[in-house]
Design a protein around this motif. Structure first.
Motif, PDB file in Angstrom:
ATOM      1  N   VAL A 131     -18.299  10.315   7.859  1.00 31.24           N
ATOM      2  CA  VAL A 131     -18.724   9.538   9.009  1.00 31.24           C
ATOM      3  C   VAL A 131     -18.300  10.287  10.268  1.00 31.24           C
ATOM      4  O   VAL A 131     -17.119  10.565  10.472  1.00 31.24           O
ATOM      5  CB  VAL A 131     -18.113   8.120   8.981  1.00 31.24           C
ATOM      6  CG1 VAL A 131     -18.587   7.313  10.177  1.00 31.24           C
ATOM      7  CG2 VAL A 131     -18.471   7.419   7.675  1.00 31.24           C
ATOM      8  N   ARG A 132     -19.290  10.606  11.096  1.00 31.56           N
ATOM      9  CA  ARG A 132     -19.027  11.290  12.364  1.00 31.56           C
ATOM     10  C   ARG A 132     -18.518  10.303  13.401  1.00 31.56           C
ATOM     11  O   ARG A 132     -18.561   9.084  13.198  1.00 31.56           O
ATOM     12  CB  ARG A 132     -20.327  11.933  12.881  1.00 31.56           C
ATOM     13  CG  ARG A 132     -20.842  13.030  12.007  1.00 31.56           C
ATOM     14  CD  ARG A 132     -22.139  13.559  12.556  1.00 31.56           C
ATOM     15  NE  ARG A 132     -22.538  14.752  11.825  1.00 31.56           N
ATOM     16  CZ  ARG A 132     -23.605  15.461  12.120  1.00 31.56           C
ATOM     17  NH1 ARG A 132     -24.402  15.109  13.113  1.00 31.56           N
ATOM     18  NH2 ARG A 132     -23.894  16.537  11.429  1.00 31.56           N
ATOM     19  N   LYS A 133     -18.048  10.833  14.544  1.00 33.09           N
ATOM     20  CA  LYS A 133     -17.651   9.969  15.646  1.00 33.09           C
ATOM     21  C   LYS A 133     -18.833   9.090  16.013  1.00 33.09           C
ATOM     22  O   LYS A 133     -19.963   9.546  16.065  1.00 33.09           O
ATOM     23  CB  LYS A 133     -17.247  10.793  16.866  1.00 33.09           C
ATOM     24  CG  LYS A 133     -15.946  11.506  16.708  1.00 33.09           C
ATOM     25  CD  LYS A 133     -15.599  12.271  17.965  1.00 33.09           C
ATOM     26  CE  LYS A 133     -14.328  13.054  17.775  1.00 33.09           C
ATOM     27  NZ  LYS A 133     -14.021  13.905  18.931  1.00 33.09           N
ATOM     28  N   TRP A 192     -23.432   8.626   9.746  1.00 34.75           N
ATOM     29  CA  TRP A 192     -23.148   9.270   8.474  1.00 34.75           C
ATOM     30  C   TRP A 192     -23.807  10.642   8.414  1.00 34.75           C
ATOM     31  O   TRP A 192     -24.868  10.857   9.002  1.00 34.75           O
ATOM     32  CB  TRP A 192     -23.678   8.433   7.320  1.00 34.75           C
ATOM     33  CG  TRP A 192     -22.788   7.311   6.895  1.00 34.75           C
ATOM     34  CD1 TRP A 192     -22.033   6.514   7.700  1.00 34.75           C
ATOM     35  CD2 TRP A 192     -22.591   6.854   5.562  1.00 34.75           C
ATOM     36  NE1 TRP A 192     -21.371   5.583   6.948  1.00 34.75           N
ATOM     37  CE2 TRP A 192     -21.704   5.772   5.629  1.00 34.75           C
ATOM     38  CE3 TRP A 192     -23.081   7.248   4.329  1.00 34.75           C
ATOM     39  CZ2 TRP A 192     -21.285   5.080   4.507  1.00 34.75           C
ATOM     40  CZ3 TRP A 192     -22.670   6.558   3.203  1.00 34.75           C
ATOM     41  CH2 TRP A 192     -21.773   5.493   3.299  1.00 34.75           C
ATOM     42  N   ALA A 193     -23.192  11.550   7.670  1.00 34.58           N
ATOM     43  CA  ALA A 193     -23.750  12.878   7.434  1.00 34.58           C
ATOM     44  C   ALA A 193     -23.491  13.259   5.981  1.00 34.58           C
ATOM     45  O   ALA A 193     -22.527  12.803   5.364  1.00 34.58           O
ATOM     46  CB  ALA A 193     -23.116  13.901   8.369  1.00 34.58           C
ATOM     47  N   SER A 210     -23.050  20.524   6.964  1.00 31.43           N
ATOM     48  CA  SER A 210     -23.155  19.090   7.173  1.00 31.43           C
ATOM     49  C   SER A 210     -24.496  18.799   7.826  1.00 31.43           C
ATOM     50  O   SER A 210     -24.890  19.475   8.767  1.00 31.43           O
ATOM     51  CB  SER A 210     -22.017  18.626   8.084  1.00 31.43           C
ATOM     52  OG  SER A 210     -22.182  17.284   8.433  1.00 31.43           O
ATOM     53  N   ASN A 211     -25.203  17.801   7.311  1.00 31.31           N
ATOM     54  CA  ASN A 211     -26.494  17.399   7.870  1.00 31.31           C
ATOM     55  C   ASN A 211     -26.496  15.904   8.110  1.00 31.31           C
ATOM     56  O   ASN A 211     -26.116  15.133   7.232  1.00 31.31           O
ATOM     57  CB  ASN A 211     -27.640  17.731   6.899  1.00 31.31           C
ATOM     58  CG  ASN A 211     -27.896  19.196   6.779  1.00 31.31           C
ATOM     59  OD1 ASN A 211     -28.078  19.877   7.779  1.00 31.31           O
ATOM     60  ND2 ASN A 211     -27.910  19.693   5.560  1.00 31.31           N
ATOM     61  N   ARG A 212     -26.959  15.502   9.286  1.00 27.72           N
ATOM     62  CA  ARG A 212     -27.038  14.073   9.580  1.00 27.72           C
ATOM     63  C   ARG A 212     -28.071  13.423   8.680  1.00 27.72           C
ATOM     64  O   ARG A 212     -28.990  14.072   8.193  1.00 27.72           O
ATOM     65  CB  ARG A 212     -27.345  13.835  11.041  1.00 27.72           C
ATOM     66  CG  ARG A 212     -28.695  14.359  11.482  1.00 27.72           C
ATOM     67  CD  ARG A 212     -28.869  14.241  12.971  1.00 27.72           C
ATOM     68  NE  ARG A 212     -28.909  12.848  13.351  1.00 27.72           N
ATOM     69  CZ  ARG A 212     -29.791  12.338  14.193  1.00 27.72           C
ATOM     70  NH1 ARG A 212     -30.693  13.093  14.737  1.00 27.72           N
ATOM     71  NH2 ARG A 212     -29.777  11.066  14.477  1.00 27.72           N
ATOM     72  N   LEU A 213     -27.884  12.150   8.424  1.00 27.64           N
ATOM     73  CA  LEU A 213     -28.807  11.415   7.568  1.00 27.64           C
ATOM     74  C   LEU A 213     -30.153  11.257   8.252  1.00 27.64           C
ATOM     75  O   LEU A 213     -30.242  11.220   9.471  1.00 27.64           O
ATOM     76  CB  LEU A 213     -28.272  10.027   7.253  1.00 27.64           C
ATOM     77  CG  LEU A 213     -27.008   9.934   6.425  1.00 27.64           C
ATOM     78  CD1 LEU A 213     -26.716   8.487   6.109  1.00 27.64           C
ATOM     79  CD2 LEU A 213     -27.145  10.727   5.159  1.00 27.64           C
ATOM     80  N   ALA A 214     -31.187  11.144   7.450  1.00 26.79           N
ATOM     81  CA  ALA A 214     -32.508  10.797   7.945  1.00 26.79           C
ATOM     82  C   ALA A 214     -32.701   9.299   7.731  1.00 26.79           C
ATOM     83  O   ALA A 214     -32.062   8.693   6.865  1.00 26.79           O
ATOM     84  CB  ALA A 214     -33.578  11.591   7.201  1.00 26.79           C
ATOM     85  N   SER A 266     -23.894   6.469  -4.176  1.00 27.75           N
ATOM     86  CA  SER A 266     -23.325   7.070  -5.383  1.00 27.75           C
ATOM     87  C   SER A 266     -22.500   8.308  -5.029  1.00 27.75           C
ATOM     88  O   SER A 266     -21.453   8.550  -5.641  1.00 27.75           O
ATOM     89  CB  SER A 266     -24.411   7.414  -6.400  1.00 27.75           C
ATOM     90  OG  SER A 266     -25.200   8.493  -5.969  1.00 27.75           O
ATOM     91  N   ILE A 267     -22.930   9.064  -4.035  1.00 27.96           N
ATOM     92  CA  ILE A 267     -22.152  10.226  -3.592  1.00 27.96           C
ATOM     93  C   ILE A 267     -20.858   9.758  -2.925  1.00 27.96           C
ATOM     94  O   ILE A 267     -19.792  10.325  -3.151  1.00 27.96           O
ATOM     95  CB  ILE A 267     -22.983  11.104  -2.638  1.00 27.96           C
ATOM     96  CG1 ILE A 267     -24.139  11.760  -3.393  1.00 27.96           C
ATOM     97  CG2 ILE A 267     -22.123  12.169  -1.980  1.00 27.96           C
ATOM     98  CD1 ILE A 267     -25.159  12.429  -2.492  1.00 27.96           C
ATOM     99  N   ALA A 268     -20.943   8.705  -2.105  1.00 30.15           N
ATOM    100  CA  ALA A 268     -19.762   8.195  -1.413  1.00 30.15           C
ATOM    101  C   ALA A 268     -18.734   7.619  -2.384  1.00 30.15           C
ATOM    102  O   ALA A 268     -17.526   7.736  -2.168  1.00 30.15           O
ATOM    103  CB  ALA A 268     -20.177   7.136  -0.390  1.00 30.15           C
ATOM    104  N   MET A 269     -19.196   7.002  -3.467  1.00 30.38           N
ATOM    105  CA  MET A 269     -18.294   6.352  -4.421  1.00 30.38           C
ATOM    106  C   MET A 269     -17.733   7.302  -5.477  1.00 30.38           C
ATOM    107  O   MET A 269     -16.786   6.950  -6.176  1.00 30.38           O
ATOM    108  CB  MET A 269     -19.027   5.208  -5.128  1.00 30.38           C
ATOM    109  CG  MET A 269     -19.433   4.073  -4.205  1.00 30.38           C
ATOM    110  SD  MET A 269     -18.039   3.294  -3.400  1.00 30.38           S
ATOM    111  CE  MET A 269     -17.237   2.537  -4.779  1.00 30.38           C
TER     112      MET A 269
END
Length: 141
Positions: A77-79, A83-84, A97-101, A111-114
């Motif tokens: 989580v960016r400032k 999310w990225a 790092s790439n920002r979410l679309a 699933s990636i976060a968990m």
């Protein structure tokens, strides 16, 4: 070499100042990825599997000669709460790092976060023992 594998050559930094209007087929899941729906002018990963290609050294420069598959390995989580996705190149190991679309797959993101919580670096059965060793009771209030 077929058309899909040819990379168009533009002046250095072209993608930093111009919107990416090209569609592409994901090399991992074979889905057609359209520039529409990303929520920004630059689509840099597949919204279904979140994979990408290693094309840039700096965002938009298209200077990387690697061309390997960038697989999603984490999120952060960016400032400001944005999310990225963290990508790692399968070929050379580079991290980006790439920002979410806007249309990214929410189940894949979660699933990636968990993943770190589902596979901790210690036996899950030892959590209570470790908590007690640190002076805690191991009980919820």
């Amino acid at each position: 070499m077929n058309r899909e594998n040819k990379r168009k050559r533009y002046a250095k930094g072209y993608y930093k100042t111009h919107a990416c209007q090209e569609s592409f087929t994901c090399k991992v899941c074979d889905r057609l990825v359209l520039p529409l729906g990303a929520g920004s002018e630059h689509r840099n990963h597949c919204p279904n599997c979140l994979s990408s290609l290693h094309l840039d050294q700096e965002p938009g420069d298209r200077a990387a000669d690697c061309g390997g598959i960038m697989e999603p390995i984490g999120v952060w989580v960016r400032k400001g709460g944005e999310w990225a996705v963290i990508h790692r190149c399968r070929r050379c190991g580079a991290l980006h790092s790439n920002r979410l679309a806007a249309d990214d797959n929410p189940m894949k993101l979660m699933s990636i976060a968990m993943k770190p919580l589902c596979a901790p670096p210690f036996p899950i059965d030892r959590i209570r023992e470790m908590t007690e060793a640190m002076g805690g009771s191991g009980q919820m209030p």
